[in-house]
Design a protein around this motif. Sequence first.
Motif, PDB file in Angstrom:
ATOM      1  N   GLN A  31       0.819  -1.230   0.000  1.00 45.83           N
ATOM      2  CA  GLN A  31       0.000   0.000   0.000  1.00 45.83           C
ATOM      3  C   GLN A  31       0.844   1.267   0.000  1.00 45.83           C
ATOM      4  OE1 GLN A  31      -3.181  -0.667  -0.579  1.00 45.83           O
ATOM      5  NE2 GLN A  31      -2.549  -2.792  -0.356  1.00 45.83           N
ATOM      6  N   LEU A  32       2.096   1.181  -0.452  1.00 44.17           N
ATOM      7  CA  LEU A  32       2.912   2.389  -0.584  1.00 44.17           C
ATOM      8  C   LEU A  32       2.775   2.900  -2.021  1.00 44.17           C
ATOM      9  CD1 LEU A  32       6.030   1.126   1.378  1.00 44.17           C
ATOM     10  CD2 LEU A  32       4.442   2.924   2.108  1.00 44.17           C
ATOM     11  N   ARG A  33       2.488   4.199  -2.142  1.00 42.89           N
ATOM     12  CA  ARG A  33       2.317   4.808  -3.469  1.00 42.89           C
ATOM     13  C   ARG A  33       3.584   5.530  -3.890  1.00 42.89           C
ATOM     14  NH1 ARG A  33      -2.453   4.954  -5.670  1.00 42.89           N
ATOM     15  NH2 ARG A  33      -4.188   4.318  -4.368  1.00 42.89           N
ATOM     16  N   ILE A  34       3.921   5.413  -5.179  1.00 46.22           N
ATOM     17  CA  ILE A  34       5.089   6.126  -5.708  1.00 46.22           C
ATOM     18  C   ILE A  34       4.681   7.559  -6.022  1.00 46.22           C
ATOM     19  CG2 ILE A  34       6.763   6.222  -7.594  1.00 46.22           C
ATOM     20  CD1 ILE A  34       6.408   3.146  -7.830  1.00 46.22           C
ATOM     21  N   LYS A  35       5.353   8.511  -5.377  1.00 42.11           N
ATOM     22  CA  LYS A  35       5.048   9.930  -5.590  1.00 42.11           C
ATOM     23  C   LYS A  35       6.112  10.618  -6.437  1.00 42.11           C
ATOM     24  CE  LYS A  35       1.848  11.373  -3.761  1.00 42.11           C
ATOM     25  NZ  LYS A  35       0.429  11.277  -4.167  1.00 42.11           N
ATOM     26  N   ALA A  36       7.271   9.998  -6.571  1.00 40.14           N
ATOM     27  CA  ALA A  36       8.357  10.536  -7.389  1.00 40.14           C
ATOM     28  C   ALA A  36       9.363   9.421  -7.610  1.00 40.14           C
ATOM     29  CB  ALA A  36       9.037  11.710  -6.682  1.00 40.14           C
ATOM     30  N   SER A 134      12.923  18.319  -6.002  1.00 38.11           N
ATOM     31  CA  SER A 134      12.329  19.631  -5.714  1.00 38.11           C
ATOM     32  C   SER A 134      10.852  19.413  -5.389  1.00 38.11           C
ATOM     33  CB  SER A 134      12.474  20.541  -6.932  1.00 38.11           C
ATOM     34  OG  SER A 134      11.562  20.135  -7.923  1.00 38.11           O
ATOM     35  N   ALA A 135      10.228  20.403  -4.791  1.00 37.39           N
ATOM     36  CA  ALA A 135       8.801  20.285  -4.432  1.00 37.39           C
ATOM     37  C   ALA A 135       7.955  19.961  -5.665  1.00 37.39           C
ATOM     38  CB  ALA A 135       8.325  21.575  -3.778  1.00 37.39           C
ATOM     39  N   LEU A 136       8.332  20.530  -6.813  1.00 37.61           N
ATOM     40  CA  LEU A 136       7.557  20.323  -8.048  1.00 37.61           C
ATOM     41  C   LEU A 136       7.636  18.879  -8.551  1.00 37.61           C
ATOM     42  CD1 LEU A 136       8.408  23.482 -10.163  1.00 37.61           C
ATOM     43  CD2 LEU A 136       6.212  22.897  -9.105  1.00 37.61           C
TER      44      LEU A 136
END
Length: 139
Positions: A31-36, A134-136
């Motif tokens: 249940q871990l999602r890839i965010k970057a 970076s945040a983006l």
Amino acid sequence: MDSERTLTIIKPDGVEQRNVGDIIKKFEESQLRIKAAKMLHLTREQAEGFYAVHRERNFFNDLTRYMSSGPILVLVLEGENAIDRLRDLMGATDPKKAAKGTIRQLYATSIEKNVIHGSDGPVTAKTEIGYFFSALEVL
Ligand code: GDP
């Protein structure tokens, strides 16, 4: 428990051994999602910067040589209790001591070449995510 972010690295040995797909499958099954995500080949200086907290350890030179020896995959993962959840999936630093079915027990070949990094706490996670993204770039 609130959603949390953590940083993980599939280290040079994990990429070289083609364990990337199996490891990402474990993240998603947990249940871990890839965010970057990004693939990098760190310079020695970049590896030294990332592991600066270990500068005084006797394995610092070996560790930074290894971490700059080939491509790595760096990811930000998000989920409930993501930091501890990832640490559980990884297993102990020394694969000989890692619990059965953990990533290090399955794929690591030594205490150094142990396939995966995961942030060890919320403050470290924030610093480590900022080291690579970076945040983006974090969705
Ligand atoms: P981790 O949080 O489980 O990754 O472990 P540490 O923060 O203690 O160590 C960072 C990394 O340094 C480990 O993942 C290993 O790749 C490496 N390392 C740890 N202990 C040793 C050691 O005794 N010898 C060598 N050569 N490398 C080590």
